[in-house]
Scaffold this active site. Sequence first.
Site, PDB file in Angstrom:
ATOM      1  CB  CYS A  75      -0.877  -0.044   1.252  1.00  0.00           C
ATOM      2  SG  CYS A  75      -1.731   1.464   1.660  1.00  0.00           S
ATOM      3  CB  CYS A  81      -0.107   3.720   7.592  1.00  0.00           C
ATOM      4  SG  CYS A  81      -1.589   3.165   8.463  1.00  0.00           S
ATOM      5  CB  CYS A  84      -0.874  -2.727   7.256  1.00  0.00           C
ATOM      6  SG  CYS A  84      -2.638  -2.456   7.117  1.00  0.00           S
ATOM      7  CB  CYS A 164      -6.829   2.537   3.591  1.00  0.00           C
ATOM      8  SG  CYS A 164      -6.856   1.143   4.740  1.00  0.00           S
ATOM      9  CD  GLN A 291     -14.709 -11.726  15.137  1.00  0.00           C
ATOM     10  OE1 GLN A 291     -13.782 -11.029  14.706  1.00  0.00           O
ATOM     11  NE2 GLN A 291     -14.529 -12.615  16.096  1.00  0.00           N
ATOM     12  CE1 TYR A 319     -15.726 -11.724  29.802  1.00  0.00           C
ATOM     13  CE2 TYR A 319     -15.402 -14.057  29.370  1.00  0.00           C
ATOM     14  CZ  TYR A 319     -15.249 -12.958  30.191  1.00  0.00           C
ATOM     15  OH  TYR A 319     -14.628 -13.108  31.410  1.00  0.00           O
ATOM     16  CG  ASP A 385     -15.313 -14.500  21.089  1.00  0.00           C
ATOM     17  OD1 ASP A 385     -14.124 -14.128  21.079  1.00  0.00           O
ATOM     18  OD2 ASP A 385     -16.115 -14.249  20.178  1.00  0.00           O
ATOM     19  CB  CYS A 412      -9.167 -11.101  19.237  1.00  0.00           C
ATOM     20  SG  CYS A 412      -9.534 -10.145  20.727  1.00  0.00           S
TER      21      CYS A 412
END
Length: 454
Positions: A75, A81, A84, A164, A291, A319, A385, A412
Site C-alpha cells: 500500500c 502508517c 499494517c 487504504c 467481527q 462474552y 470469546d 483475538c
Amino acid sequence: MKMDIKKGQEIELVINNSIYGGKAVGYIESHRVITDRGIPGQKLLARVKKRRPGLLEAKTIKVLECSEKETQDACIHAVECGGCSMQGVEYQYQVELKNQQVYNLFRSEGLLVKKWLNPIMSPLQSEYRNKMEFTFGNEYKEGPLTLGMHRRGHRFDIIDTYECRLIDSDFRKLRNLTAEFFRDKQLKPYHKISREGVLRHLVLRKGYYSGEVMVHLITTSEVEETVIREWSSEIVRKNFGGIIKSIFWTKNDSVADAVKSDETILLYGEKNIVEILHGLIFRITPFSFFQTNSAGANVLYDVIKKTVQKTDGQILDLYCGLGTIAQILAQMAESVTGIDIVEEAIEQAKESAVENNIKNCGFIAGDVKEKLHELHGKPDLLVIDPPRPGVHPKAMSDLLYLESERILYVSCNPKTLVKNLKQSVENGYSIEWVQCVDLFPSTNHVEVVTLLTS
C-alpha cells in the site's frame, strides 16, 4: 575486536525471527537485538533505545533491504502508517509466520498441545474490513486537515489514508468526501492536549453480505448543526456501490481520545444496518461490537460449529456480544445461554434471536464473574470469546469451577490466551487442539481457537 554499542547508536542488523505483536529479533555479535518491528530476512537501520547485558532494544529507522518474502506491491501508505506491518509480504507466509509466533507463545508458557492444526487463511486478503475508524488531525503541526490513521510511532500526527487497502471503494469515497468537505469549511481537528478544535473521528461500517452502509461522525458539541446536516446531505446525494442506510452524528466532549457519546443523533435513515452470517440476521448499531471481517467470521464460525457434539444439551457462551456464536450453535444444541456485561448488546441479541426464530437461546446481561454463580447445572460445552484483555484470573477460576467437560476458547489476543490456558491446565484441563484463523491480513493480529477437555 568486540563492538561497544551505546544507547542512541545507530546499528544495522538482519532480522532472524519475529515475536507475536510485531517485534522482531536480530543479532550483532553476542548481542540479541529486539526491534519494534521487522520481517525475517529484512536488513534494518535501527537506533538503540535500551542496553542490558547481552540484550539491546532498538527502534527501527528504516528498512535497508527487503525480505525475499516481500514480493507483493505494498500500500502507498505502508511506510508511514502504523496500521499494517505486513503490507507487501506474501499472504501465505504472513499466515505461516503468525502461526509460528503463536506456537512460540504456547512453548514459552510450557503448554502441551495434543494437535496443532493448520492455520486457516482469510477468504479476502484486501478490502476485508467491515468497520474502519478514522481520526481527524494534521500530518504535521499546523498542517492542513487530515483524516486517516496515526503515523507510525507518533501520538498526534495523522496521515491521509486515501488509498487504504483494508477497506473497499465505498469507504475510501466516504473518507475522501468527508475530508474534503471539512477542509472547505476550514474546521479544525480536536487536539487532546490543548482541547482545541472540533472534529474527532469518522467511523464507517458496511455489511459485506448485505451491502448496507453506516456513516458515523464524531465531533465536539461546538459544531453548528447546519454544517453537519449539510455534510450528511452531501453523502446522500452521491452514488455508492452499497446502500447508505444510516448516518449518525455523535457529540463527544470527553478528554479521552476514544469514540464516546454525550449525545448521538440519527441524521438520516435507520438506526442500524444488517449483516448476515451463516444465514442469520444481525443488526448493528453505531456502538456494537462485531467481527471486522465478515467473510473471515463465517470461516471462524465453521471451526466453532465443528466442536459441537450431538449429545450437547446445554452450551454456555461467555462474552457473547450480539449473540452471533450463541445463535449459530443454538441450531445444533438443546439450549444455549449467552452472558455479556453490555446491556445494549444483550438486548440486541434477544431481538436478533426472535427475528431469526431461534427459541432455545437465552441471554443474560451482567458481569461474567457475578452471573456464573447464578447458573445451575454443568454446561456440556463452555464457549469463551473475551475481549483483548482476556479473562480475569478470578473469573477464570469461577468458570473452571463449573467443571464443563469441554471448553472452547476463541481469542483475538494470543498473549492473554496463553495465560488463561496455563491456569486451565493447572486445574486439570488438557489442550486438545489449537488452530489459528487469520481475520486480519497484512497486520500482526490473528484469531486463535483452542479446545480444552477435562
